[in-house]
Design an enzyme around this catalytic site. Structure first.
Site, mmCIF file in Angstrom:
data_model
loop_
_atom_site.group_PDB
_atom_site.id
_atom_site.type_symbol
_atom_site.label_atom_id
_atom_site.label_comp_id
_atom_site.label_asym_id
_atom_site.label_seq_id
_atom_site.Cartn_x
_atom_site.Cartn_y
_atom_site.Cartn_z
ATOM 1 N N LYS A 1 -12.796 -5.196 2.984
ATOM 2 C CA LYS A 1 -13.804 -4.222 2.526
ATOM 3 C C LYS A 1 -15.229 -4.697 2.787
ATOM 4 C CE LYS A 1 -10.840 -1.954 -0.809
ATOM 5 N NZ LYS A 1 -10.517 -1.629 -2.193
ATOM 6 N N TYR B 1 -1.943 -0.456 -8.798
ATOM 7 C CA TYR B 1 -0.992 0.630 -9.094
ATOM 8 C C TYR B 1 0.413 0.295 -8.602
ATOM 9 C CZ TYR B 1 -1.708 1.838 -4.213
ATOM 10 O OH TYR B 1 -1.763 1.782 -2.844
ATOM 11 N N SER C 1 0.805 -1.221 0.000
ATOM 12 C CA SER C 1 0.000 0.000 0.000
ATOM 13 C C SER C 1 0.842 1.277 0.000
ATOM 14 C CB SER C 1 -0.925 0.025 1.223
ATOM 15 O OG SER C 1 -1.618 1.255 1.251
ATOM 16 N N THR D 1 -8.623 -1.993 3.076
ATOM 17 C CA THR D 1 -8.254 -2.638 1.813
ATOM 18 C C THR D 1 -8.342 -4.149 1.958
ATOM 19 O OG1 THR D 1 -6.663 -2.581 -0.007
ATOM 20 C CG2 THR D 1 -5.729 -2.554 2.209
ATOM 21 N N GLY E 1 -14.557 -7.334 -3.134
ATOM 22 C CA GLY E 1 -15.042 -6.031 -2.676
ATOM 23 C C GLY E 1 -14.783 -4.925 -3.683
ATOM 24 N N ILE F 1 -6.810 -2.105 -11.855
ATOM 25 C CA ILE F 1 -6.985 -1.253 -10.673
ATOM 26 C C ILE F 1 -5.728 -1.298 -9.796
ATOM 27 C CG2 ILE F 1 -9.512 -1.329 -10.616
ATOM 28 C CD1 ILE F 1 -8.095 -3.287 -8.003
ATOM 29 N N GLY G 1 -12.788 -10.602 -11.629
ATOM 30 C CA GLY G 1 -12.807 -10.565 -10.165
ATOM 31 C C GLY G 1 -14.167 -10.184 -9.637
ATOM 32 N N ALA G 2 -14.522 -10.777 -8.474
ATOM 33 C CA ALA G 2 -15.852 -10.514 -7.899
ATOM 34 C C ALA G 2 -15.752 -10.249 -6.397
ATOM 35 C CB ALA G 2 -16.772 -11.700 -8.184
ATOM 36 N N LYS H 1 -19.129 -16.793 -6.403
ATOM 37 C CA LYS H 1 -19.044 -15.386 -5.966
ATOM 38 C C LYS H 1 -19.511 -14.440 -7.078
ATOM 39 C CE LYS H 1 -15.687 -13.519 -3.376
ATOM 40 N NZ LYS H 1 -14.290 -13.336 -2.939
#
Ligand code: ATR
Length: 271
Positions: free
Chosen positions: A65, A212, A14, A61, A128, A210, A125-126, A154
């Site tokens: 979530k 980074y 993070s 995170t 949060g 998503i 992906g499924a 999911k």
């Protein structure tokens, strides 16, 4: 001095502390932001710290979530619909959960001129984060969301009129040469892996990650090498963080931040 933190596990990746501390320093705000490795069993302790004021706010995170929902006094209606919370603040005696990920993603699409209105989008992906992305896509009147997940069940839980769930193993049949593909899984964050076969990537696609850290995942690196349009998670990350700060410090704060300088600082520090 105020204390903030991002809670999750793993948390090493993070850059939230770098971002927030950079802003606090540049705006002379007396606050500090840390990262805390937190297991699900530790969540009540974190909520206790928020209640006593030992912590003034947290970002949430992977993988909490959704886990935090049961630990909050109130949840913002949008966050409730999304089913995921990525920021917590205190109001009076109560702990409020909110979601700024969806806003961060919407702003990132807008800033980068990616138009999804009336289009079909593939979401990988499924978890949060995926829920926030799906919500953001729905706000922009996307035509169809093809949702691919390792655990089909999911994905099925998110099925609705425009969300069609499939197993990630079906990607060969579903990904087209001009697809808009959004990776919301953590695949590529700590490895050179790509959530789908690289052979399915094509120059006419739009590839959005998503993630980074790294700024260029294997999916984006390959996409860039063949001339596809690509977008990493940095703008989304910045916008969700600024929206979190607004909840903690008031709406004026993000107007005082120089987005370009902040982004350059992060780009120079993220390997
Ligand atoms: P977040 O809150 O960041 O979305 P999450 O809720 O734990 O985190 O969701 C992680 C997502 O990445 C899930 O879709 C997960 O797939 P499963 O539902 O099958 O667990 C996906 N994911 C994580 N690691 C994966 C891997 N090695 N292969 C395929 N999918 C993976």
């Amino acid at each position: 001095m105020k204390h903030f933190a991002v809670i999750g596990n793993p948390i090493e990746h993070s850059f939230s502390p770098n971002l927030h501390n950079y802003v606090y320093k540049s705006l002379y705000i007396d606050a500090i932001y840390e990262k805390k490795k937190v297991f699900e069993n530790d969540l009540p302790q974190i909520m206790g710290d928020l209640k006593t004021g030992a912590l003034n706010g947290v970002n949430v995170t992977i993988p909490h979530k959704e886990n935090v929902l049961d630990n909050l006094d109130e949840i913002n209606p949008r966050a409730k619909i999304i089913g995921a919370v990525n920021v917590i603040h205190k109001n009076g005696d109560k702990l409020f959960g909110n979601n700024t990920d969806w806003f961060g993603f919407s702003m990132s699409l807008k800033k980068n001129g990616i138009e999804v209105k009336n289009k079909e989008v593939i979401v990988l992906g499924a978890g949060g984060t995926s829920k926030s992305i799906i919500y953001a896509l729905m706000q922009t009147d996307v035509k169809k969301i093809v949702l691919l997940n390792r655990t089909l069940q999911k994905a099925k839980e998110l099925q609705d009129d425009i969300v069609f769930p499939f197993s990630l193993d079906d990607s060969v049949q579903l990904i087209k040469n001009d697809s808009i593909i959004i990776n919301t899984t953590s695949i590529g964050m700590q490895s050179e892996q790509c959530p789908i076969d690289l052979g399915l990537l094509h120059k006419n696609q739009t590839l959005i990650d998503i993630i980074y850290t790294p700024l260029e995942t294997t999916m984006l690196r390959f996409g860039n090498s063949i001339g596809a349009k690509t977008l990493n998670g940095l703008d989304m990350f910045i916008y969700q963080a600024l929206a979190s700060m607004e909840l903690w410090f008031g709406e004026d704060i993000s107007k005082q931040v120089n987005f370009t300088q902040l982004k350059t600082y992060l780009e120079n520090n993220i390997c």
